[in-house]
Motif scaffolding. Structure first.
Motif, PDB file in Angstrom:
ATOM      1  N   LEU A  56       0.830  -1.207   0.000  1.00 20.34           N
ATOM      2  CA  LEU A  56       0.000   0.000   0.000  1.00 20.34           C
ATOM      3  C   LEU A  56       0.866   1.259   0.000  1.00 20.34           C
ATOM      4  O   LEU A  56       0.533   2.245  -0.669  1.00 20.34           O
ATOM      5  CB  LEU A  56      -0.930  -0.007   1.209  1.00 20.34           C
ATOM      6  CG  LEU A  56      -1.985  -1.126   1.259  1.00 20.34           C
ATOM      7  CD1 LEU A  56      -2.930  -0.910   2.430  1.00 20.34           C
ATOM      8  CD2 LEU A  56      -2.764  -1.222  -0.041  1.00 20.34           C
TER       9      LEU A  56
ATOM     10  N   THR B 247      -8.289  -6.042   7.823  1.00 22.96           N
ATOM     11  CA  THR B 247      -8.961  -4.755   8.031  1.00 22.96           C
ATOM     12  C   THR B 247      -8.545  -4.137   9.354  1.00 22.96           C
ATOM     13  O   THR B 247      -8.275  -2.926   9.442  1.00 22.96           O
ATOM     14  CB  THR B 247     -10.486  -4.953   7.991  1.00 22.96           C
ATOM     15  OG1 THR B 247     -10.851  -5.529   6.731  1.00 22.96           O
ATOM     16  CG2 THR B 247     -11.218  -3.637   8.174  1.00 22.96           C
TER      17      THR B 247
ATOM     18  N   LEU C 126      -4.799  -2.866   9.177  1.00 20.86           N
ATOM     19  CA  LEU C 126      -4.591  -1.683   8.342  1.00 20.86           C
ATOM     20  C   LEU C 126      -5.331  -0.455   8.864  1.00 20.86           C
ATOM     21  O   LEU C 126      -5.047   0.664   8.428  1.00 20.86           O
ATOM     22  CB  LEU C 126      -5.015  -1.983   6.903  1.00 20.86           C
ATOM     23  CG  LEU C 126      -4.102  -2.976   6.173  1.00 20.86           C
ATOM     24  CD1 LEU C 126      -4.657  -3.328   4.798  1.00 20.86           C
ATOM     25  CD2 LEU C 126      -2.680  -2.411   6.037  1.00 20.86           C
TER      26      LEU C 126
ATOM     27  N   SER D  95      -6.379   0.903   1.534  1.00 18.43           N
ATOM     28  CA  SER D  95      -6.675  -0.333   2.254  1.00 18.43           C
ATOM     29  C   SER D  95      -8.118  -0.777   2.063  1.00 18.43           C
ATOM     30  O   SER D  95      -8.414  -1.976   2.044  1.00 18.43           O
ATOM     31  CB  SER D  95      -6.362  -0.170   3.748  1.00 18.43           C
ATOM     32  OG  SER D  95      -7.136   0.850   4.328  1.00 18.43           O
TER      33      SER D  95
ATOM     34  N   CYS E 135      -9.033  -4.547   0.944  1.00 19.46           N
ATOM     35  CA  CYS E 135      -9.855  -5.417   1.792  1.00 19.46           C
ATOM     36  C   CYS E 135     -11.127  -5.857   1.074  1.00 19.46           C
ATOM     37  O   CYS E 135     -11.593  -6.994   1.247  1.00 19.46           O
ATOM     38  CB  CYS E 135     -10.200  -4.709   3.103  1.00 19.46           C
ATOM     39  SG  CYS E 135      -8.758  -4.443   4.179  1.00 19.46           S
TER      40      CYS E 135
END
Length: 677
Positions: free
Chosen positions: A85, A117, A120, A130, A134
């Motif tokens: 990311l 989840t 992040l 993110s 996800c």
């Protein structure tokens, strides 16, 4: 010159991977198995930016990137995805607007979506990235999972052992994130074979960075051909390693199958795609997304052939023992449901473009029931992909009475509107659709490959690359005449139902299939008539579809008829079309081989299949094909489009090298030679 072939890479058993056992400190996960943290509790993002982005000089390299291909980052250990990311964010901040980024990362113990989840959420500044990750997070099934994070950024998740995954990778990397738990905590990963696999998958001048300075890492990198130096570490860690490789080793895997060696790459400014069904439309969209200008030539209209049905089922029937065909179709099923979901979300419509309602696959005989039980025993897949059911649960799943005692349930399968899919794929600014019938293909230059595409009206188009995607007509060109294809007629039946009629909630399939209705129109079928190129609707095949439906769901059909619904051929509407199939029932997707050259260069295989000439396979430069999708185009065409677009654009491929070879259009030529045909 001939040689004894090296061992070609083979796929490991298909498996569901285990999620890691975690201990949490708020949003920071700690691996119980490796007794190590996933990221720094102090400032994990700053650590990533220092260790991986800074030491690989990514901000500067992104800013200067002018190549037509994507910049490729490879990572050993996806973890929470923080590194990927951060690289994505760095790319968006620094790269030119037309640049593309390809991320690939291995992971043996994928986090659950919930754990991902939670982890992040520690980085609110990355929330926009993110959330996309996800939402697309795949099931923990071994293999490659391609995620399109944005129009310009693709992520390939390689689930499985890192070294094993890199040895199966068909692609090259520009920058490595050599991550993972510390060598003292995870010695199984930090082995010489890992560094050798990295070197073999590196582009000349590829760089790497890693947080560790352990001796085993320094020795392994040097032995594999990397140069390294110690550079300042992050925080309390005084030093880390960074370096690169100037001359990667030759890929030895191709000595076993030189005919499948990738053709030399040349840029694609303009691509002509022949055919606007599922195969042609999906490959046009895949190329347009990569910045290519595409002209689609269609004789009739998008989705006019086998892709033109009102409704089609996305489902697969996998072999009892895992084979290459099943591996491909499972990967295709999972890829299609992700892509269809993204497309439907981007273009909300009523009725929906795609409905992941699930598919119930019934066993109507003792033989099929035994086959399903053996399949489940041989495929330890998560229930989120496939599960076995018996008795009343089948009726509860299907939403209508089911008399079969056993079945499989694929919750991520469902139904789609094929014609609308084709139309949506083609609605891209870089795609032009032109009506016409292609009558000839001619290569116009030997130095820089160019193609002249001639239409029936005399018009000629020039292209750098051509993709043939015309189903049963795909082998009518001189260059594809040796490609074995079978014409298969298929007819679906449509029945308009009264309001309030009980209907299936899921796609139900056995010998045929029936889908939940659209606007009270029930679609079921489809007939399968080999070596028949007719496309008019006939009552005989309506009756065949009725018989299949009655056999699959006898109680429901009886209730329909008792309520006054007429289930006779004359009461039905329908549609027939001609599909194409290959002799081994796997699609052709890849570069078009020069059949005469292959028969000449590999003639020795007729006498001794173990004597493999060290001659690269000759292909028509810039000529590609996607065909033989049969009745499973919804599951196969989108992933085949990615295979072709990735190879054409010099990117890592979305399936493992053995599957790339399994799809290769030249595979039947080699089979024929080995069988002395």
């Amino acid at each position: 010159m001939t040689q004894r072939p090296a061992q070609a890479p083979t796929l490991p058993p298909l498996a569901a991977l285990s999620a890691p056992q975690l201990t949490w400190n708020d949003t920071s996960p700690h691996s119980d198995a490796f007794d190590d943290v996933y990221f720094s509790r102090e400032d994990g993002r700053a650590e990533t930016e220092h260790v991986f982005l800074g030491a690989n000089r990514l901000p500067e390299r992104f800013a200067a990137w002018q190549a037509s291909r994507a910049f490729v980052i490879g990572e050993t250990g996806f973890g929470t995805g923080l590194n990927m990311l951060c690289a994505w964010a760095c790319f968006e901040q620094n790269a030119p607007a037309d640049a593309r980024l390809h991320l690939l990362s291995t992971e043996k113990f994928p986090l659950s979506r919930e754990a991902l989840t939670r982890a992040l959420s520690a980085w609110p500044s990355l929330a926009s990235y993110s959330q996309v990750l996800c939402a697309l997070w795949p099931d923990a099934v071994s293999g490659i999972h391609r995620l399109h994070l944005s129009e310009r950024v693709t992520l390939d998740l390689h689930f499985g052992d890192t070294t094993e995954r890199l040895n199966l990778l068909d692609g090259q990397v520009d920058a490595w994130f050599l991550d993972g738990f510390a060598p003292s905590k995870n010695p199984d990963m930090w082995q010489p074979e890992l560094f050798e696999a990295m070197a073999a998958r590196s582009r000349p001048g590829a760089t790497f960075a890693t947080f560790t300075c352990a001796g085993i890492v320094k020795r392994g990198l040097k032995a594999a051909g990397f140069h390294w130096q110690k550079v300042p570490g992050f925080g309390r860690k005084r030093e880390m390693l960074a370096g690169g490789i100037e001359t990667p080793p030759t890929d030895a895997r191709r000595s076993a199958t030189p005919w499948f060696m990738s053709p030399n790459h040349h840029d694609a400014h303009h691509v002509v795609v022949i055919g606007a069904g599922l195969a042609g439309s999906s490959v046009a969209a895949a190329l347009a997304k990569r910045g290519k200008r595409v002209t689609v030539i269609e004789r009739d209209a998008p989705g006019a052939g086998g892709s033109g049905n009102r409704q089609g089922a996305l489902y697969v029937k996998l072999a009892v023992d895992t084979n290459l065909q099943s591996r491909f179709y499972l990967a295709g099923l999972l890829y299609s449901q992700r892509q269809f979901g993204q497309l439907a979300a981007a273009h909300p419509q009523e009725p929906p473009l795609w409905q992941p309602c699930g598919v119930v696959q019934l066993a109507l005989s003792d033989k099929e029931a035994s086959r399903q039980r053996r399949f489940m025993a041989h495929h330890p897949l998560p229930a989120s992909v496939v599960s076995a059911h018996t008795g009343t649960t089948l009726s509860e799943l299907a939403g209508v009475p089911v008399s079969a005692s056993q079945g499989l349930y694929y919750p991520q399968a469902g139904w789609a509107r094929p014609k609308r899919l084709c139309e949506q794929w083609l609605q891209h600014a870089r795609i032009t659709v032109q009506q016409g019938d292609v009558t000839g293909l001619a290569q116009t230059s030997e130095q820089t490959p160019r193609w002249q595409v001639t239409l029936a009206n005399g018009e000629r188009l020039q292209a750098d690359h051509v993709v043939i995607a015309t189903a049963s007509l795909a082998n009518r060109f001189t260059q594809t005449a040796e490609l074995p294809l079978q014409q298969v007629r298929g007819q679906v039946s449509e029945l308009t139902l009264p309001e309030g009629t009980q209907t299936p909630d899921k796609v139900v399939c056995a010998g045929g299939y029936v889908s939940p209705p659209i606007e009270n129109v029930l679609t079921f079928g489809a007939s399968f008539v080999p070596n028949d190129a007719t496309s008019h609707v006939i009552d005989e095949e309506h009756q065949r579809n009725i018989d299949e439906l009655r056999q699959a769901l006898p109680e429901w059909v009886a209730a329909l008829e008792a309520s006054g619904v007429s289930l006779r051929p004359e009461s039905l509407e329908g549609r027939a079309a001609v599909r194409a199939a290959s002799p081994d029932k796997t699609p052709y997707a890849g570069p078009v081989p020069n059949a005469a050259a292959w028969q000449r260069d590999y003639a020795v295989l007729r006498k001794d299949a173990s004597k493999v000439p060290s001659i690269p396979g000759e292909h028509y430069p810039g000529l590609w094909i996607s065909t033989a999708h049969g009745s499973r185009g919804l599951a196969s065409a989108p992933l085949c489009a990615e295979v072709i677009a990735s190879r054409l654009c010099d990117e890592p491929l979305p399936v493992e090298q053995p599957l790339v070879d399994h799809l290769h259009p030249g595979r039947r030529l080699i089979t024929a030679l080995v069988r002395a045909q």
